[in-house]
Design an enzyme around this catalytic site. Structure first.
Site, PDB file in Angstrom:
ATOM      1  N   ARG A   1       0.824  -1.211   0.000  1.00  0.00           N
ATOM      2  CA  ARG A   1       0.000   0.000   0.000  1.00  0.00           C
ATOM      3  C   ARG A   1       0.865   1.270   0.000  1.00  0.00           C
ATOM      4  O   ARG A   1       0.471   2.288  -0.559  1.00  0.00           O
ATOM      5  CB  ARG A   1      -0.933   0.010   1.209  1.00  0.00           C
ATOM      6  CG  ARG A   1      -2.100  -0.921   1.010  1.00  0.00           C
ATOM      7  CD  ARG A   1      -3.030  -0.911   2.189  1.00  0.00           C
ATOM      8  NE  ARG A   1      -4.302  -1.527   1.814  1.00  0.00           N
ATOM      9  CZ  ARG A   1      -5.332  -1.662   2.616  1.00  0.00           C
ATOM     10  NH1 ARG A   1      -5.241  -1.243   3.862  1.00  0.00           N
ATOM     11  NH2 ARG A   1      -6.447  -2.212   2.208  1.00  0.00           N
TER      12      ARG A   1
ATOM     13  N   LYS B   1     -17.327 -16.382   3.874  1.00  0.00           N
ATOM     14  CA  LYS B   1     -18.767 -16.200   4.047  1.00  0.00           C
ATOM     15  C   LYS B   1     -19.513 -15.811   2.782  1.00  0.00           C
ATOM     16  O   LYS B   1     -19.087 -14.920   2.056  1.00  0.00           O
ATOM     17  CB  LYS B   1     -18.989 -15.086   5.065  1.00  0.00           C
ATOM     18  CG  LYS B   1     -18.640 -15.456   6.483  1.00  0.00           C
ATOM     19  CD  LYS B   1     -19.002 -14.289   7.336  1.00  0.00           C
ATOM     20  CE  LYS B   1     -18.856 -14.526   8.807  1.00  0.00           C
ATOM     21  NZ  LYS B   1     -19.069 -13.251   9.500  1.00  0.00           N
TER      22      LYS B   1
ATOM     23  N   GLY C   1      -7.579  -7.711  -0.133  1.00  0.00           N
ATOM     24  CA  GLY C   1      -7.771  -8.603   1.014  1.00  0.00           C
ATOM     25  C   GLY C   1      -7.072  -9.926   0.819  1.00  0.00           C
ATOM     26  O   GLY C   1      -5.906  -9.978   0.427  1.00  0.00           O
TER      27      GLY C   1
ATOM     28  N   GLY D   1     -12.685  -4.230   1.147  1.00  0.00           N
ATOM     29  CA  GLY D   1     -14.070  -3.775   1.280  1.00  0.00           C
ATOM     30  C   GLY D   1     -14.436  -2.702   0.268  1.00  0.00           C
ATOM     31  O   GLY D   1     -15.545  -2.705  -0.278  1.00  0.00           O
TER      32      GLY D   1
HETATM   33  P1  AMP Z   1     -12.875 -13.672   3.162  1.00  0.00           P
HETATM   34  O1  AMP Z   1     -12.264 -12.676   4.095  1.00  0.00           O
HETATM   35  O2  AMP Z   1     -14.341 -13.843   3.292  1.00  0.00           O
HETATM   36  O3  AMP Z   1     -12.406 -13.492   1.732  1.00  0.00           O
HETATM   37  O4  AMP Z   1     -12.319 -15.081   3.637  1.00  0.00           O
HETATM   38  C1  AMP Z   1     -10.971 -15.416   3.595  1.00  0.00           C
HETATM   39  C2  AMP Z   1     -10.711 -16.515   4.565  1.00  0.00           C
HETATM   40  O5  AMP Z   1     -11.536 -17.616   4.257  1.00  0.00           O
HETATM   41  C3  AMP Z   1      -9.291 -17.006   4.537  1.00  0.00           C
HETATM   42  O6  AMP Z   1      -8.666 -16.698   5.754  1.00  0.00           O
HETATM   43  C4  AMP Z   1      -9.429 -18.528   4.371  1.00  0.00           C
HETATM   44  O7  AMP Z   1      -8.606 -19.261   5.231  1.00  0.00           O
HETATM   45  C5  AMP Z   1     -10.878 -18.765   4.730  1.00  0.00           C
HETATM   46  N1  AMP Z   1     -11.419 -19.966   4.110  1.00  0.00           N
HETATM   47  C6  AMP Z   1     -11.437 -20.295   2.816  1.00  0.00           C
HETATM   48  N2  AMP Z   1     -11.945 -21.518   2.634  1.00  0.00           N
HETATM   49  C7  AMP Z   1     -12.267 -22.005   3.849  1.00  0.00           C
HETATM   50  C8  AMP Z   1     -12.820 -23.220   4.316  1.00  0.00           C
HETATM   51  N3  AMP Z   1     -13.158 -24.186   3.482  1.00  0.00           N
HETATM   52  N4  AMP Z   1     -13.014 -23.353   5.654  1.00  0.00           N
HETATM   53  C9  AMP Z   1     -12.666 -22.373   6.495  1.00  0.00           C
HETATM   54  N5  AMP Z   1     -12.149 -21.194   6.113  1.00  0.00           N
HETATM   55  C10 AMP Z   1     -11.940 -21.015   4.811  1.00  0.00           C
END
Ligand code: AMP
Length: 397
Positions: free
Chosen positions: A35, A198, A355, A378
């Site tokens: 950044r 999520k 991210g 975000g």
């Molecule tokens: P996000 O911030 O929603 O993009 O999520 C990223 C995070 O999702 C990362 O830290 C990954 O380790 C986690 N992640 C991805 N796949 C899985 C999974 N199958 N089970 C648990 N965590 C996950």
């Protein structure tokens, strides 16, 4: 776009909002300076014109005023080295010291203000605080894409005090241009890859993309909510139980719109959330109780990679598995390799959302092999969802 190219900064003092919210280790060493490096061209342009630069940023989330932990002083040495000059530092972003140092600044000099978030007024968008900050410079530049989705003082409110002298920095301009290119002028086929923990974080974006893309690939933790919604067994994998209806709706909407929605057909499962866990591969929806899915399987990798490699536009947001653990990085790495192949061999334009996707592509050393890696997590999500970012609006108004 009103960019800094339209202004000659000679003998002007530019108040520049940057996003120097960089990760630090326990000894306060910067672990990823992307950044900061991304803001250098804007700073250099102002200095080369013969102007001076007053940098303002936040660092972390200080809750109760100033603390050493969140001081921007930690990054001063690195910033000076990057710019090859001695950057000055004001121990408070407003007040006597800041005013004095700002007014004594000569062309070619740079002053870094202390963490803006040491004042709760910053996040509250307090107009009186904005007015005080605005006195430090005579031109306002916003180059902080990572915080452009916040209506804070330094990212938006302050702009009203520079009605005729407010500009986008180069980073802001290229972030917005690249996002617009993907959203409004994609070469086809256009494939969006969605992953991460999520579904709920990405619903709006997925819905919006269904009107734009030819293919949408869903992997990562969010895929298990889709598998469960379709009646599969997912053991102890991530599940957002209340989002199952929505997952089915998204599948139906994709069908109605003629968009190919691809879900994992197999998955790598583990008996615990641990790099050294026992692991094996099973079909999606066939996960035994007490096991959890932590990556996409080998058939899925092939399925996803084939679609990605044939695409002309790729947008990637979110890892395919728990890529932070070596045992479960394989799917994310394979998808990254497919995005690189699409870019290099098929001439695709590939935009990597900030991210965790940016962290993954950096971990695999592929940052320079894709078209653009966004610095906004975000902010990029919200921009792509079609929201007007306060940081962008404040300059355009
Ligand atoms: P996000 O911030 O929603 O993009 O999520 C990223 C995070 O999702 C990362 O830290 C990954 O380790 C986690 N992640 C991805 N796949 C899985 C999974 N199958 N089970 C648990 N965590 C996950």
């Amino acid at each position: 776009m009103k960019t800094i190219d339209q202004f000659n900064f000679a003998n002007h003092k530019a108040l520049v909002r940057v996003d120097f919210n960089v990760p630090l280790d326990k000894s306060f060493n910067i672990t990823d300076d992307k950044r900061m490096r991304a803001a250098l061209p804007t700073i250099q342009k102002i200095l080369n014109d013969g102007g001076s630069v007053i940098l303002m940023s936040h660092l972390g989330r200080p809750k109760n005023g100033p603390t050493g932990e969140f001081s921007l002083k930690h990054i001063l040495g690195d910033l000076s080295r990057m710019l090859d000059l001695e950057v000055k530092f004001a121990h408070d972003c407003i007040g006597e010291d800041a005013v004095k140092q700002a007014s004594n600044l000569f062309p070619g000099e740079v002053l870094l203000l202390e963490n803006l978030r040491f004042y709760k007024e910053e996040e509250k968008g307090d107009v009186a605080f904005a007015e005080k900050l605005s006195r430090l410079g005579d031109v306002y530049v916003n180059d902080a894409f990572g915080t452009a989705h916040r209506a804070h003082v330094s990212t938006a409110v302050i702009a009203q005090f520079f009605p005729k002298a407010k500009y986008f920095g180069y980073l802001m301009a290229s972030e917005v241009e690249n996002a617009d290119k993907v959203l409004n002028h994609p070469e086809r086929p256009f494939t969006a890859i969605m992953g991460g923990a999520k579904v709920s974080d990405k619903i709006l974006l997925i819905e919006k993309l269904l009107d734009k893309v030819d293919n949408i690939i869903i992997g990562g933790g969010m895929a298990y909510t889709f598998a469960r919604a379709q009646g599969g067994e997912i053991g102890t994998s991530l599940l957002e139980a209340d989002k199952q209806d929505l997952a089915l709706e998204l599948i139906q909407k994709a069908k109605d719109k003629g968009v190919q929605l691809l879900l994992p057909v197999d998955t790598v499962i583990a008996d615990k959330f641990d790099n050294n866990a026992d692991k094996k591969e099973v079909a999606s929806g066939k996960i035994p109780a007490d096991w959890m899915g932590l990556d996409i399987g080998s058939k899925t990798i092939k399925l996803f990679a084939d679609v990605i490699k044939n695409s002309k536009t790729v947008l990637w947001n979110g890892p395919m598995g728990v890529f932070e653990m070596e045992s479960f990085e394989i799917g994310t790495k394979a998808v990254a390799e497919a995005v690189v192949a699409a870019t290099k061999d098929n001439g695709a334009f590939s935009l990597i959302g900030g991210g965790d996707s940016a962290a993954a592509i950096a971990k695999f050393g592929m940052e320079n092999d894709v078209s653009y890696v966004s610095t906004g997590g975000g902010a990029l999500l919200e921009y792509m969802e079609g929201k007007e970012l306060p940081g962008v609006k404040a300059i355009n108004d």
